[in-house]
Scaffold this motif. Structure first.
Motif, mmCIF file in Angstrom:
data_model
loop_
_atom_site.group_PDB
_atom_site.id
_atom_site.type_symbol
_atom_site.label_atom_id
_atom_site.label_comp_id
_atom_site.label_asym_id
_atom_site.label_seq_id
_atom_site.Cartn_x
_atom_site.Cartn_y
_atom_site.Cartn_z
ATOM 1 N N ARG A 103 34.775 -4.813 6.789
ATOM 2 C CA ARG A 103 34.710 -3.782 5.839
ATOM 3 C C ARG A 103 36.156 -3.607 5.125
ATOM 4 N NH1 ARG A 103 32.252 0.518 8.173
ATOM 5 N NH2 ARG A 103 30.226 0.044 7.229
ATOM 6 N N LYS A 104 36.974 -3.669 6.031
ATOM 7 C CA LYS A 104 38.583 -3.426 5.614
ATOM 8 C C LYS A 104 39.015 -4.819 4.775
ATOM 9 C CE LYS A 104 40.084 -0.279 9.221
ATOM 10 N NZ LYS A 104 40.759 -0.224 10.458
ATOM 11 N N GLU A 105 38.589 -5.800 5.268
ATOM 12 C CA GLU A 105 38.874 -6.951 4.535
ATOM 13 C C GLU A 105 38.337 -6.953 3.228
ATOM 14 O OE1 GLU A 105 38.794 -11.925 5.257
ATOM 15 O OE2 GLU A 105 38.405 -10.416 7.009
ATOM 16 N N VAL A 106 37.132 -6.692 2.935
ATOM 17 C CA VAL A 106 36.372 -6.752 1.642
ATOM 18 C C VAL A 106 36.929 -5.539 0.889
ATOM 19 C CG1 VAL A 106 34.049 -5.899 0.406
ATOM 20 C CG2 VAL A 106 34.152 -7.345 2.492
ATOM 21 N N TYR A 107 37.510 -4.546 1.511
ATOM 22 C CA TYR A 107 38.056 -3.385 0.627
ATOM 23 C C TYR A 107 39.522 -3.960 0.119
ATOM 24 C CZ TYR A 107 40.432 0.865 -0.646
ATOM 25 O OH TYR A 107 41.107 1.927 -1.416
ATOM 26 N N GLU A 108 40.153 -4.516 1.009
ATOM 27 C CA GLU A 108 41.444 -5.108 0.339
ATOM 28 C C GLU A 108 41.290 -6.205 -0.633
ATOM 29 O OE1 GLU A 108 42.948 -6.284 4.187
ATOM 30 O OE2 GLU A 108 43.709 -4.214 4.895
ATOM 31 N N LEU A 109 40.305 -7.128 -0.480
ATOM 32 C CA LEU A 109 39.971 -8.149 -1.402
ATOM 33 C C LEU A 109 39.633 -7.474 -2.820
ATOM 34 C CD1 LEU A 109 38.543 -10.877 0.836
ATOM 35 C CD2 LEU A 109 40.481 -10.959 -0.469
ATOM 36 N N GLN A 110 38.784 -6.552 -2.524
ATOM 37 C CA GLN A 110 38.340 -5.947 -3.913
ATOM 38 C C GLN A 110 39.469 -5.141 -4.540
ATOM 39 O OE1 GLN A 110 35.397 -3.175 -2.306
ATOM 40 N NE2 GLN A 110 33.617 -4.394 -2.890
ATOM 41 N N MET A 111 40.414 -4.612 -3.812
ATOM 42 C CA MET A 111 41.809 -3.867 -4.378
ATOM 43 C C MET A 111 42.227 -5.262 -5.204
ATOM 44 S SD MET A 111 40.821 -0.983 -4.309
ATOM 45 C CE MET A 111 42.180 0.050 -4.423
ATOM 46 N N ALA A 112 42.772 -6.103 -4.361
ATOM 47 C CA ALA A 112 43.549 -7.192 -4.979
ATOM 48 C C ALA A 112 42.828 -7.643 -6.341
ATOM 49 C CB ALA A 112 43.548 -8.499 -3.950
ATOM 50 N N PHE A 113 41.481 -8.163 -6.189
ATOM 51 C CA PHE A 113 40.677 -8.549 -7.224
ATOM 52 C C PHE A 113 40.989 -7.690 -8.537
ATOM 53 C CE2 PHE A 113 36.656 -9.364 -9.697
ATOM 54 C CZ PHE A 113 36.919 -10.514 -9.827
ATOM 55 N N GLN A 114 40.578 -6.356 -8.309
ATOM 56 C CA GLN A 114 40.777 -5.396 -9.262
ATOM 57 C C GLN A 114 42.200 -5.561 -10.024
ATOM 58 O OE1 GLN A 114 38.939 -3.534 -11.133
ATOM 59 N NE2 GLN A 114 37.009 -3.998 -9.770
ATOM 60 N N GLU A 115 43.329 -5.537 -9.272
ATOM 61 C CA GLU A 115 44.616 -5.648 -9.456
ATOM 62 C C GLU A 115 45.010 -6.761 -10.628
ATOM 63 O OE1 GLU A 115 47.544 -5.264 -6.513
ATOM 64 O OE2 GLU A 115 46.669 -3.328 -5.866
ATOM 65 N N ASN A 116 44.321 -7.912 -10.160
ATOM 66 C CA ASN A 116 44.535 -9.361 -10.909
ATOM 67 C C ASN A 116 43.555 -9.380 -12.044
ATOM 68 O OD1 ASN A 116 46.144 -10.457 -9.000
ATOM 69 N ND2 ASN A 116 44.331 -12.084 -8.427
ATOM 70 N N LYS A 117 42.462 -8.526 -12.002
ATOM 71 C CA LYS A 117 41.695 -8.140 -13.427
ATOM 72 C C LYS A 117 42.750 -7.577 -14.315
ATOM 73 C CE LYS A 117 36.849 -8.067 -13.868
ATOM 74 N NZ LYS A 117 35.716 -7.218 -13.445
ATOM 75 N N GLU A 118 43.335 -6.317 -13.960
ATOM 76 C CA GLU A 118 43.854 -5.694 -14.822
ATOM 77 C C GLU A 118 45.138 -6.380 -15.526
ATOM 78 O OE1 GLU A 118 44.553 -2.108 -12.467
ATOM 79 O OE2 GLU A 118 42.394 -1.722 -12.744
ATOM 80 N N GLN A 119 45.699 -7.281 -14.735
ATOM 81 C CA GLN A 119 46.957 -7.981 -15.321
ATOM 82 C C GLN A 119 46.770 -8.930 -16.306
ATOM 83 O OE1 GLN A 119 48.821 -9.496 -11.907
ATOM 84 N NE2 GLN A 119 49.606 -7.445 -11.288
#
Length: 119
Positions: A103-119
């Motif tokens: 669950r933590k790993e998924v959350y961290e990947l989702q956050m990283a994915f969101q950050e990449n999307k916004e850039q």
């Protein structure tokens, strides 16, 4: 491996762990039910007279059984079921820990994915 593919793979692993945890909890509930049934039988044996007849259901047939043998069988079943419950509880604990890590790993990947999307 792209971040999106990794997120999808980890998400699938998380779902698999959730499914396994659910099945294991279900197994635990069945064992608990069996334990309660056998404990009720054990209590009934305590109320029997020494000369009482005990029958065992084998398929569609009732077969006479020695009371001491029947009591021994029920006690052995209770021991076995109790040991299985302990084993399954260990599995549940292990799967719960794995689930939390994923669950933590998924959350961290989702956050990283969101950050990449916004850039």
């Amino acid at each position: 491996m792209s971040l999106e593919a990794k997120l999808e793979a980890v998400g699938k692993e998380f779902q698999t762990i959730q499914h396994n945890l659910s099945k294991t909890v279900e197994q635990r509930q069945k064992l608990e039910s069996q334990l309660q049934e056998n404990e009720m039988v054990q209590k009934e044996f305590k109320n029997l007279n020494d000369d009482a007849n005990v029958y065992k259901l084998i398929g569609p047939v009732l077969v006479k059984q020695e009371p001491t043998e029947a009591k021994s069988n029920v006690n052995k079943r209770i021991e076995y079921i109790s040991a299985e419950i302990k084993r399954v509880e260990g599995l549940i604990k292990d799967l719960s820990m794995k689930q939390e890590k994923k669950r933590k790993e998924v959350y961290e990947l989702q956050m990283a994915f969101q950050e990449n999307k916004e850039q």
